[in-house]
Every structure is written in C-alpha cells, then in structure tokens.
Design an enzyme around this catalytic site. Structure first.
Site, PDB file in Angstrom:
ATOM      1  N   HIS A 145       0.836  -1.204   0.000  1.00 11.52           N
ATOM      2  CA  HIS A 145       0.000   0.000   0.000  1.00 11.52           C
ATOM      3  C   HIS A 145       0.869   1.251   0.000  1.00 11.52           C
ATOM      4  O   HIS A 145       0.589   2.220  -0.717  1.00 11.52           O
ATOM      5  CB  HIS A 145      -0.912   0.032   1.229  1.00 11.52           C
ATOM      6  N   LYS A 156     -18.413  -5.788   8.059  1.00  4.31           N
ATOM      7  CA  LYS A 156     -17.131  -6.480   7.929  1.00  4.31           C
ATOM      8  C   LYS A 156     -16.477  -6.610   9.298  1.00  4.31           C
ATOM      9  O   LYS A 156     -16.481  -5.689  10.094  1.00  4.31           O
ATOM     10  CB  LYS A 156     -16.208  -5.740   6.968  1.00  4.31           C
ATOM     11  N   ARG A 188      -1.790  -6.684  -8.056  1.00  5.66           N
ATOM     12  CA  ARG A 188      -0.727  -7.658  -7.769  1.00  5.66           C
ATOM     13  C   ARG A 188      -0.675  -8.772  -8.804  1.00  5.66           C
ATOM     14  O   ARG A 188       0.385  -9.273  -9.126  1.00  5.66           O
ATOM     15  CB  ARG A 188      -0.932  -8.276  -6.388  1.00  5.66           C
ATOM     16  N   SER A 204      -3.062  -7.811   2.845  1.00  7.24           N
ATOM     17  CA  SER A 204      -3.431  -7.600   4.243  1.00  7.24           C
ATOM     18  C   SER A 204      -3.945  -8.895   4.868  1.00  7.24           C
ATOM     19  O   SER A 204      -3.633  -9.198   6.025  1.00  7.24           O
ATOM     20  CB  SER A 204      -4.504  -6.509   4.348  1.00  7.24           C
TER      21      SER A 204
END
Length: 157
Positions: free
Chosen positions: A17, A41, A90, A127
C-alpha cells in the site's frame, strides 16, 4: 493534474500500500487515501486505528490526506471532486476483477481508474495474508512498517 482516490480496507496497511501511495502521490495533485467503513465487515483494526496507521504512512507526502468512506467509492469520489480512482494490482486475477469495476464505475459516474502494478517485491503481499501469518506467530516485519508491525503484535498477544 487531477485529484485521485486510493480506496481500500487497509486492514492493516502494508508496504505494498505504501508503494502505491508513494507512486500515486507523485502522479496526482492530491491523493486521498480512503479507508472503507463497513459495519458488516469483521476487521482486525478499528476505523480509527486504520486512519492512524495510514496517517503515519502518508506523513512524508504533503499532497496526501486520509479519509474514510462508506457506501459506493464513486459517490465518495464525486463528493470529494476526484475524477480518478487509483488501484494497485498484484496479479492477473486482480486485473480481471478491477477492470470490470473500472468499467462499471466509469459508466455510473464518469470516474476513471488508473492501475498501478505492484512492484515485483510486493506482488505477493496482502493484508489478509499478513493477518493470517501474524495470527499464527509468523514474522511479517518485512511486509509492514515498524509501527504497523508493533500494532499487529499487540493484537495477537
């Protein structure tokens, strides 16, 4: 140059990040790093903790500010006067998913998306994996900044 938004959960923010923030800060007049707030979440770090960590990451960049948002990110962009979303990629799977979102977002509001491929040395960092490895006692110190690492260790003590 345009104003851009780099959205994410940032739970926790990683050096991947930070790489995107660094590169996007150099490409846009203003970059808003926007942490998503979604009560449904189950996050490891609270909204305030994520904002604190992101604020530390963004400190060297005078044109970067940290915010939170809920709801549609394109609505947040419109409210902030941002015409561009920044997405770090990614893998090809990220690209396939994000390209569809980019088309949808542009169709809905006219907000464009800029993709920044991850630096090769960060392409495997996520993450979710950082949390999982840390939870199981693994060393993630090379995947996050020292202050984020300290916070992770405290969470799993």
């Amino acid at each position: 140059m345009a104003k851009a938004v780099f959205p994410g959960s940032f739970d926790p923010p990683t050096i991947g990040h930070l790489d995107v923030i660094t590169r996007a800060a150099g490409a846009f007049e203003e970059l808003i790093v926007a942490a998503g707030v979604n009560q449904s979440k189950n996050r490891l770090f609270s909204d305030d903790e994520r904002v604190e960590m992101l604020t530390e990451l963004a400190e060297p960049f005078p044109n970067v500010r940290i915010a939170t948002f809920s709801g549609l990110v394109v609505d947040f962009c419109t409210a902030q006067g941002a015409s561009v979303l920044v997405k770090g990629l990614r893998t090809a799977a990220d690209y396939d998913y994000e390209l569809q979102m980019a088309h949808l977002n542009r169709r809905m509001t006219g907000v464009d998306t800029v993709f920044l491929p991850s630096a090769p040395e960060h392409g495997f960092i996520s993450s979710s994996w950082v949390k999982e490895i840390s939870k199981l006692g693994g060393d993630v110190s090379t995947f996050v900044t020292p202050s984020v690492h300290t916070r992770l260790l405290a969470k799993y003590e």
